[in-house]
Design an enzyme around this catalytic site. Structure first.
Site, PDB file in Angstrom:
ATOM      1  CB  ALA A  70       5.179  -3.581   1.322  1.00 45.74           C
ATOM      2  CB  THR A  97       2.851  -9.111  19.775  1.00 41.95           C
ATOM      3  OG1 THR A  97       1.663  -8.874  18.998  1.00 41.95           O
ATOM      4  CG2 THR A  97       3.812  -9.974  18.954  1.00 41.95           C
ATOM      5  CB  ALA A 135       5.123  -0.469  10.300  1.00 42.79           C
ATOM      6  CB  ALA A 136       5.178  -1.559  16.119  1.00 42.01           C
ATOM      7  N   GLY A 137       4.174  -4.059  14.514  1.00 47.19           N
ATOM      8  CA  GLY A 137       3.922  -5.489  14.415  1.00 47.19           C
ATOM      9  C   GLY A 137       4.558  -6.095  13.172  1.00 47.19           C
ATOM     10  CG  ASP A 138       3.411  -4.724   9.458  1.00 43.07           C
ATOM     11  OD1 ASP A 138       2.670  -5.697   9.690  1.00 43.07           O
ATOM     12  OD2 ASP A 138       2.983  -3.634   9.029  1.00 43.07           O
ATOM     13  CG  ASN A 147      -1.975  -1.000   1.261  1.00 42.57           C
ATOM     14  OD1 ASN A 147      -2.546  -1.326   0.225  1.00 42.57           O
ATOM     15  ND2 ASN A 147      -2.255  -1.537   2.435  1.00 42.57           N
TER      16      ASN A 147
END
Length: 299
Positions: free
Chosen positions: A42, A220, A249-252, A11
């Site tokens: 991504a 988490t 995006a912390a989890g990513d 995205n």
């Protein structure tokens, strides 16, 4: 080094900072506006690459400006894009993100071509029998595609890591035999009906997921840390204290770095510690991929 396939979304994130989130029907004045490359797939591909992984990204993009910019960005990162599907005349995915003063976010995603990622494309792109492979995926692509991916991984005996975000219910065919699932507290409650507040409740939720056929579970828990359980061991890993700017995006980052640790043969504990450190660094910066740290920052 093992090959890591990341299958998922791409995205463009459009971000507005605000003092607070508006209530329904309310218009408020925001602050700074940013546009970042994003998408859970991504983000995880970039995080894994910056952690030193051998990353091959499988996604679906449009032939618009957003799609072209995304591919150029992945190439600069060193990600293999030979399996990216480009669909003519279709819009690439976008996400509208609001971030408040506490660093919390609210996100609305228009999936665009992410909804076009099909099982047939995966079948064509995963024909080879690369022995040392691991697969990481999420839930910003169609659930039918995930079911197909799960079938491919079982046939090839490739470990599949599922980050079940955004939260949604999952069919048993995906959970049964799944190598690893990594829900946060919200996702764990949706999947198990158990409210995760601390280590004991995380243990109960993880046990429930294992009863559904999952082999390894990591829950988490944000600033608290992460809980791990499988048939042999269970433990809790604390998170470092940081000043939170943006949790996008912390989890990513956690999942991408974790996957690289596993491809490198690190133990569960060391992989989770490394992933937790990387996620902690990411929340101190604005943006999704712009906040992803490099390996030398967390090892």
């Amino acid at each position: 080094m093992k090959r890591l396939y990341v299958v998922g979304s791409s995205n463009t994130d459009m971000v507005v900072r605000t003092d607070r989130f508006p209530v329904p029907g309310e218009t408020i004045m925001g602050g700074d506006f940013y546009m970042f490359p994003g998408g859970k797939g991504a983000n995880q591909a970039v995080a894994a690459t910056r952690a030193g992984g051998n990353v091959h990204f499988i996604c679906s993009l449009g032939d618009d400006l957003f799609g072209k910019n995304a591919i150029n960005g992945y190439i600069k990162e060193g990600i293999d894009v030979s399996r990216v599907q480009v669909i003519l005349g279709k819009a690439s995915g976008v996400a509208l993100i609001t971030v408040n003063n506490e660093g919390e976010n609210e996100i609305v995603v228009a999936p665009g071509t992410n909804a076009e990622l099909s099982g047939n494309h995966l079948e064509n792109m995963l024909k080879e029998d690369w022995e040392d492979s691991l697969v990481l995926t999420q839930l910003e692509t169609p659930i039918e595609t995930l079911i197909h991916l799960s079938k491919i991984c079982k046939e090839k005996k490739w470990p599949l890591i599922l980050n079940p975000a955004p939260a949604q219910e999952l069919p048993k065919v995906i959970l049964d035999g799944l190598f690893l699932i990594t829900p946060n507290e919200t996702e764990a409650k949706l999947l198990t009906g158990i409210t995760v507040r601390d280590e004991p409740s995380a243990m109960v939720a993880a046990s429930s997921l294992m009863d559904s056929g999952v082999k390894n579970v990591i829950i988490t828990m944000g600033s608290k840390g992460a809980f791990f359980k499988n048939a042999e061991e269970s433990f809790f890993t604390s998170a470092q204290k940081v000043k939170v700017v943006d949790t996008t995006a912390a989890g990513d980052v956690f999942n991408g770095v974790l996957a690289v640790g596993l491809t490198e043969g690190l133990s569960w504990k060391n992989s989770i510690i490394m992933a937790t450190k990387a996620a902690g660094i990411s929340v101190a910066k604005m943006g999704a991929q712009d906040s992803v740290p490099y390996k030398e920052e967390f090892t």
